[in-house]
Design a protein around this motif. Structure first.
Motif, PDB file in Angstrom:
ATOM      1  N   TYR A  51       0.838  -1.197   0.000  1.00 45.02           N
ATOM      2  CA  TYR A  51       0.000   0.000   0.000  1.00 45.02           C
ATOM      3  C   TYR A  51       0.879   1.256   0.000  1.00 45.02           C
ATOM      4  N   GLU A  52       1.914   1.255   0.851  1.00 50.45           N
ATOM      5  CA  GLU A  52       2.784   2.430   0.949  1.00 50.45           C
ATOM      6  C   GLU A  52       3.481   2.724  -0.369  1.00 50.45           C
ATOM      7  N   ILE A  53       3.943   1.685  -1.038  1.00 48.58           N
ATOM      8  CA  ILE A  53       4.622   1.871  -2.321  1.00 48.58           C
ATOM      9  C   ILE A  53       3.643   2.368  -3.383  1.00 48.58           C
ATOM     10  N   VAL A  57       3.487   6.796  -0.180  1.00 53.21           N
ATOM     11  CA  VAL A  57       3.691   7.245   1.205  1.00 53.21           C
ATOM     12  C   VAL A  57       5.158   7.652   1.333  1.00 53.21           C
ATOM     13  N   PRO A  58       5.430   8.860   1.854  1.00 52.81           N
ATOM     14  CA  PRO A  58       6.822   9.295   1.989  1.00 52.81           C
ATOM     15  C   PRO A  58       7.648   8.289   2.798  1.00 52.81           C
ATOM     16  N   GLU A  59       8.884   8.111   2.390  1.00 56.34           N
ATOM     17  CA  GLU A  59       9.765   7.112   3.003  1.00 56.34           C
ATOM     18  C   GLU A  59       9.816   7.229   4.520  1.00 56.34           C
ATOM     19  N   ARG A  62       6.923   5.508   6.308  1.00 54.03           N
ATOM     20  CA  ARG A  62       6.677   4.090   6.044  1.00 54.03           C
ATOM     21  C   ARG A  62       7.004   3.239   7.260  1.00 54.03           C
ATOM     22  N   VAL A  63       6.329   2.096   7.328  1.00 49.23           N
ATOM     23  CA  VAL A  63       6.562   1.154   8.408  1.00 49.23           C
ATOM     24  C   VAL A  63       8.026   0.692   8.346  1.00 49.23           C
ATOM     25  N   GLY A  64       8.677   0.661   9.499  1.00 46.92           N
ATOM     26  CA  GLY A  64      10.055   0.193   9.586  1.00 46.92           C
ATOM     27  C   GLY A  64      11.108   1.218   9.226  1.00 46.92           C
ATOM     28  N   TYR A  65      10.715   2.465   8.954  1.00 44.45           N
ATOM     29  CA  TYR A  65      11.680   3.487   8.558  1.00 44.45           C
ATOM     30  C   TYR A  65      12.616   3.813   9.713  1.00 44.45           C
ATOM     31  N   LEU A  66      13.908   3.873   9.421  1.00 42.91           N
ATOM     32  CA  LEU A  66      14.912   4.297  10.393  1.00 42.91           C
ATOM     33  C   LEU A  66      15.665   5.477   9.813  1.00 42.91           C
ATOM     34  N   SER A  67      15.789   6.512  10.595  1.00 40.89           N
ATOM     35  CA  SER A  67      16.526   7.689  10.156  1.00 40.89           C
ATOM     36  C   SER A  67      18.004   7.336  10.061  1.00 40.89           C
ATOM     37  N   ARG A  68      18.642   7.687   8.988  1.00 40.19           N
ATOM     38  CA  ARG A  68      20.065   7.393   8.807  1.00 40.19           C
ATOM     39  C   ARG A  68      20.939   8.280   9.687  1.00 40.19           C
ATOM     40  N   ARG A  69      20.405   9.366  10.177  1.00 40.17           N
ATOM     41  CA  ARG A  69      21.187  10.274  11.020  1.00 40.17           C
ATOM     42  C   ARG A  69      21.526   9.667  12.364  1.00 40.17           C
TER      43      ARG A  69
END
Length: 92
Positions: A51-53, A57-59, A62-69
């Motif tokens: 659904y997100e793709i 849906v902005p990255e 999205r479910v499971g998103y981790l900030s790279r910072r």
């Protein structure tokens, strides 16, 4: 044929159903309190990701998103001992 049925189901999902499935996966429970089976969790997660793709849906939402910072090699060691341990790996 089963994949086509799944694809159609995802295409017909409303934002409210998406949010409900996303919450069910996060809590591992249905809204009525029953626990999801491993198979239900897997199917719900697959539907949420698809659904997100398909709906752009902005990255970062999205479910499971981790900030790279917050991760990676640029993070400072917790203390000098940890930094020293890191330098000594494989150095024997």
């Amino acid at each position: 044929m089963q994949d086509m049925t799944f694809d159609r189901m995802v295409q017909q999902m409303t934002p409210a159903i998406y949010e409900s499935l996303k919450q069910a996966v996060a809590l591992r429970k249905w809204p009525d309190g029953r626990f999801l089976t491993a198979e239900q969790t897997e199917l719900c997660l697959e539907a949420v990701i698809k659904y997100e793709i398909e709906n752009g849906v902005p990255e970062e939402q999205r479910v499971g998103y981790l900030s790279r910072r917050s991760c990676g090699a640029k993070a400072a060691p917790a203390n000098e001992n940890a930094a020293a341990l890191g330098r000594n790996v494989g150095g024997d």
